[in-house]
Design a protein around this motif. Structure first.
Motif, PDB file in Angstrom:
ATOM      1  N   ARG A 182      -8.814  -3.269  -5.356  1.00 28.83           N
ATOM      2  CA  ARG A 182      -8.083  -2.898  -6.569  1.00 28.83           C
ATOM      3  C   ARG A 182      -7.068  -1.791  -6.273  1.00 28.83           C
ATOM      4  O   ARG A 182      -5.924  -1.841  -6.720  1.00 28.83           O
ATOM      5  N   ALA A 183      -7.500  -0.771  -5.512  1.00 29.57           N
ATOM      6  CA  ALA A 183      -6.601   0.335  -5.184  1.00 29.57           C
ATOM      7  C   ALA A 183      -5.417  -0.144  -4.354  1.00 29.57           C
ATOM      8  O   ALA A 183      -4.276   0.286  -4.559  1.00 29.57           O
ATOM      9  N   LEU A 184      -5.664  -1.053  -3.408  1.00 28.22           N
ATOM     10  CA  LEU A 184      -4.572  -1.586  -2.593  1.00 28.22           C
ATOM     11  C   LEU A 184      -3.619  -2.434  -3.434  1.00 28.22           C
ATOM     12  O   LEU A 184      -2.402  -2.421  -3.197  1.00 28.22           O
ATOM     13  N   ALA A 185      -4.156  -3.145  -4.419  1.00 24.48           N
ATOM     14  CA  ALA A 185      -3.297  -3.937  -5.296  1.00 24.48           C
ATOM     15  C   ALA A 185      -2.377  -3.033  -6.108  1.00 24.48           C
ATOM     16  O   ALA A 185      -1.186  -3.342  -6.309  1.00 24.48           O
ATOM     17  N   VAL A 186      -2.909  -1.905  -6.577  1.00 18.60           N
ATOM     18  CA  VAL A 186      -2.096  -0.929  -7.311  1.00 18.60           C
ATOM     19  C   VAL A 186      -1.001  -0.366  -6.405  1.00 18.60           C
ATOM     20  O   VAL A 186       0.177  -0.289  -6.779  1.00 18.60           O
ATOM     21  N   ALA A 187      -1.390   0.030  -5.181  1.00 17.05           N
ATOM     22  CA  ALA A 187      -0.408   0.594  -4.241  1.00 17.05           C
ATOM     23  C   ALA A 187       0.653  -0.426  -3.863  1.00 17.05           C
ATOM     24  O   ALA A 187       1.853  -0.104  -3.798  1.00 17.05           O
TER      25      ALA A 187
END
Length: 263
Positions: free
Chosen positions: A62-67
């Motif tokens: 999820r964090a990588l998708a946001v970044a």
């Protein structure tokens, strides 16, 4: 020195027009926004930094998708990582700039360290305690040595071999808190530090802290603790007296809508 403002996702307007905006959460992966909501933060300031927390496998994705969503709209995105897996993943993406977060920098953040060499404060806790044979002995305060003071003011990652390894991951910046005992950093050429004010992160829980506002400071603590989501913090509004000699080139001020105290 560059100045940045760190705001909550629910109150992004607090950073509008600033030199740099910090957005994100360093304690709870559930506090991260959707990629679409995150992209809107790019209009806040001339530069934006995304802060990410310790993550599970789902949280990492999820964090990588946001970044990735933020980097695809703007230029290369600076990502503060508080998880080693996240740091490696960010380092492998050329569109992202990896930064070591406060949780990975490994500072000593117990607020009692700020009064460790305060004789008047420590005298309150001197007392008689029973020895193993039943004899009463006096427990007295012993001031820390200069070497111990220096050790408590630095962070674990400020070591040549560690910084060399981080440099291979394209890291050139680490984030530190304004701890009460003072701050000492040497770093190596090519590395700089970000100083966070006024909150110092003390502890992180797996789940958000329950209960409403209230509580009090423990008698052994020189400051009041505050809880926000899954993190516990204390405030230190005083800049380090040696700031001009530190390898710090960015100051981040945290703005929150509310705070709660805990015992």
């Amino acid at each position: 020195m560059e100045r940045a403002v760190w705001v909550d996702w629910g109150d992004l307007t607090g950073a509008t027009g600033t030199e740099r905006a910090y957005v994100g959460d360093e304690a709870d992966e559930r506090a991260l926004p959707t990629p679409d909501d995150a992209v809107r933060a790019l209009d806040l300031a001339a530069a934006v930094t995304l802060v990410t927390p310790p993550v599970s496998q789902c949280g990492l994705e999820r964090a990588l998708a946001v970044a990735d969503a933020m980097a695809s709209v703007g230029s290369r995105l600076e990502v503060v990582c508080n998880d080693w897996g996240m740091l490696r993943a960010v380092a492998a993406n050329a569109r992202l700039i990896p930064v070591v977060g406060r949780l990975l920098a490994r500072q000593a953040t117990d607020p009692r360290l700020g009064v460790l060499d305060d004789g008047a404060w420590q005298a309150r806790f001197e007392r008689d305690v029973p020895h193993a044979d039943g004899t009463l002995v006096r427990l007295r305060h012993r001031p820390p040595t200069p070497d111990l003071r220096r050790l408590l003011r630095t962070c674990a990652l400020d070591a040549p071999v560690t910084l060399e390894w981080l440099a291979r991951l394209r890291v050139s910046r680490l984030e530190v808190g304004n701890v009460l005992q003072g701050l000492e950093l040497t770093l190596r050429p090519g590395f700089t530090a970000t100083l966070h004010m006024p909150e110092v992160l003390v502890a992180v829980a797996r789940d958000p802290w329950p209960g409403g506002p209230g509580g009090r400071c423990h008698p052994s603590l020189p400051v009041v603790l505050h809880r926000h989501g899954s993190g516990i913090y204390y405030r230190n509004d005083r800049l380090p007296t040696n700031l001009a000699t530190l390898p710090v080139d960015r100051l981040v001020v945290r703005r929150r809508a509310s705070s709660m105290t805990v015992q």
